[in-house]
Design a protein around this motif. Structure first.
Motif, PDB file in Angstrom:
ATOM      1  N   PHE A 162       2.405   1.590  -3.565  1.00  0.00           N
ATOM      2  CA  PHE A 162       1.428   2.012  -4.567  1.00  0.00           C
ATOM      3  C   PHE A 162       0.948   3.445  -4.340  1.00  0.00           C
ATOM      4  O   PHE A 162       0.757   4.195  -5.291  1.00  0.00           O
ATOM      5  CB  PHE A 162       0.234   1.057  -4.609  1.00  0.00           C
ATOM      6  CG  PHE A 162       0.549  -0.258  -5.250  1.00  0.00           C
ATOM      7  CD1 PHE A 162       1.261  -0.330  -6.446  1.00  0.00           C
ATOM      8  CD2 PHE A 162       0.138  -1.440  -4.667  1.00  0.00           C
ATOM      9  CE1 PHE A 162       1.559  -1.546  -7.039  1.00  0.00           C
ATOM     10  CE2 PHE A 162       0.435  -2.662  -5.256  1.00  0.00           C
ATOM     11  CZ  PHE A 162       1.148  -2.715  -6.442  1.00  0.00           C
ATOM     12  N   THR A 163       0.772   3.818  -3.098  1.00  0.00           N
ATOM     13  CA  THR A 163       0.347   5.194  -2.806  1.00  0.00           C
ATOM     14  C   THR A 163       1.383   6.197  -3.292  1.00  0.00           C
ATOM     15  O   THR A 163       1.051   7.209  -3.918  1.00  0.00           O
ATOM     16  CB  THR A 163       0.122   5.373  -1.285  1.00  0.00           C
ATOM     17  OG1 THR A 163      -0.851   4.437  -0.857  1.00  0.00           O
ATOM     18  CG2 THR A 163      -0.337   6.775  -0.967  1.00  0.00           C
ATOM     19  N   ASN A 164       2.645   5.911  -3.030  1.00  0.00           N
ATOM     20  CA  ASN A 164       3.703   6.816  -3.474  1.00  0.00           C
ATOM     21  C   ASN A 164       3.856   6.818  -4.996  1.00  0.00           C
ATOM     22  O   ASN A 164       4.168   7.856  -5.582  1.00  0.00           O
ATOM     23  CB  ASN A 164       5.031   6.473  -2.803  1.00  0.00           C
ATOM     24  CG  ASN A 164       5.076   6.938  -1.374  1.00  0.00           C
ATOM     25  OD1 ASN A 164       4.817   8.102  -1.086  1.00  0.00           O
ATOM     26  ND2 ASN A 164       5.374   6.037  -0.460  1.00  0.00           N
ATOM     27  N   SER A 202       0.834  -1.208   0.000  1.00  0.00           N
ATOM     28  CA  SER A 202       0.000   0.000   0.000  1.00  0.00           C
ATOM     29  C   SER A 202       0.867   1.257   0.000  1.00  0.00           C
ATOM     30  O   SER A 202       0.581   2.219  -0.721  1.00  0.00           O
ATOM     31  CB  SER A 202      -0.911   0.019   1.226  1.00  0.00           C
ATOM     32  OG  SER A 202      -1.775  -1.072   1.201  1.00  0.00           O
ATOM     33  N   TYR A 203       1.910   1.248   0.787  1.00  0.00           N
ATOM     34  CA  TYR A 203       2.825   2.387   0.856  1.00  0.00           C
ATOM     35  C   TYR A 203       3.497   2.629  -0.494  1.00  0.00           C
ATOM     36  O   TYR A 203       3.575   3.769  -0.967  1.00  0.00           O
ATOM     37  CB  TYR A 203       3.873   2.122   1.944  1.00  0.00           C
ATOM     38  CG  TYR A 203       4.882   3.218   2.119  1.00  0.00           C
ATOM     39  CD1 TYR A 203       4.538   4.425   2.702  1.00  0.00           C
ATOM     40  CD2 TYR A 203       6.201   3.041   1.699  1.00  0.00           C
ATOM     41  CE1 TYR A 203       5.462   5.437   2.870  1.00  0.00           C
ATOM     42  CE2 TYR A 203       7.137   4.037   1.862  1.00  0.00           C
ATOM     43  CZ  TYR A 203       6.770   5.232   2.450  1.00  0.00           C
ATOM     44  OH  TYR A 203       7.696   6.226   2.604  1.00  0.00           O
ATOM     45  N   ILE A 258       1.355   6.282  -7.183  1.00  0.00           N
ATOM     46  CA  ILE A 258       0.196   6.992  -7.719  1.00  0.00           C
ATOM     47  C   ILE A 258       0.351   8.504  -7.548  1.00  0.00           C
ATOM     48  O   ILE A 258       0.004   9.284  -8.430  1.00  0.00           O
ATOM     49  CB  ILE A 258      -1.107   6.483  -7.048  1.00  0.00           C
ATOM     50  CG1 ILE A 258      -1.397   5.060  -7.507  1.00  0.00           C
ATOM     51  CG2 ILE A 258      -2.283   7.387  -7.356  1.00  0.00           C
ATOM     52  CD1 ILE A 258      -2.514   4.380  -6.749  1.00  0.00           C
ATOM     53  N   MET A 259       0.897   8.906  -6.407  1.00  0.00           N
ATOM     54  CA  MET A 259       1.052  10.328  -6.131  1.00  0.00           C
ATOM     55  C   MET A 259       2.290  10.918  -6.811  1.00  0.00           C
ATOM     56  O   MET A 259       2.532  12.119  -6.732  1.00  0.00           O
ATOM     57  CB  MET A 259       1.106  10.568  -4.630  1.00  0.00           C
ATOM     58  CG  MET A 259      -0.181  10.118  -3.951  1.00  0.00           C
ATOM     59  SD  MET A 259      -0.308  10.600  -2.268  1.00  0.00           S
ATOM     60  CE  MET A 259      -0.619  12.325  -2.409  1.00  0.00           C
ATOM     61  N   ASN A 291       5.441  10.324  -6.133  1.00  0.00           N
ATOM     62  CA  ASN A 291       6.462  10.613  -5.131  1.00  0.00           C
ATOM     63  C   ASN A 291       7.580   9.565  -5.220  1.00  0.00           C
ATOM     64  O   ASN A 291       7.782   8.772  -4.314  1.00  0.00           O
ATOM     65  CB  ASN A 291       5.807  10.598  -3.745  1.00  0.00           C
ATOM     66  CG  ASN A 291       6.727  11.112  -2.675  1.00  0.00           C
ATOM     67  OD1 ASN A 291       7.749  11.705  -2.971  1.00  0.00           O
ATOM     68  ND2 ASN A 291       6.339  10.889  -1.429  1.00  0.00           N
TER      69      ASN A 291
END
Length: 152
Positions: free
Chosen positions: A27-29, A24-25, A31-32, A34
């Motif tokens: 994929f979140t980064n 999750s960490y 997508i954003m 980062n």
């Protein structure tokens, strides 16, 4: 619920939870947008550890399952121990290659982990080798005894 079953489920649940949080960490980064060096290192470490753990678990589980579901005659046990010796040797070679890579990268924590896995699987290999040699020696003694009895 058995104590052993509870512990096994707890460990598996913890591994699944940790894996999902790290994914999750990542994929979140992604997508954003980062993408820092830290995120790329986490992706690299996660991929290598996931691949390594999957390979080792699959080989170990497969070799143990073969031992559990077979006849326990000495010849069969000898063949199964030979397969286990080859499987464990493959794991040791895998971790040795990782050790060389980590030495070249000067990554001390992964060097320690690689050495500990090599030592653990080396001890397992040594135990399998002793069992294999013991079975082989017993088979030779049985054949000699039968040969002497047939001569009389």
């Amino acid at each position: 619920m058995k104590k052993n079953s509870f512990l096994k489920n707890f460990i598996i649940g913890g591994c699944v939870g940790t894996t999902l949080i790290i994914l999750s960490y990542i994929f979140t980064n992604l997508i954003m947008g980062n993408l820092t060096e830290e995120i790329l290192n986490i992706i690299k470490i996660f991929t290598l550890s996931y691949l390594g753990g999957g390979i080792c678990y699959t080989i170990a589980r497969r070799s143990i399952k073969k031992v559990e579901n077979t006849d326990t005659r000495s010849i069969t046990r000898q063949k199964l121990l030979k397969v286990q010796l080859i499987s464990i040797f493959t794991i040791i070679v895998y971790f040795s290659i990782l050790l060389v890579i980590f030495i070249l990268q000067d990554n001390s924590i992964n060097i320690i982990l690689s050495l500990s896995f090599i030592m653990a699987f080396g001890l397992w290999e040594y135990g399998c080798l002793l069992a294999y040699l013991n079975l082989k020696n017993n088979m030779v003694m049985i054949k000699r005894k039968n040969f002497k009895n047939n001569i009389k």
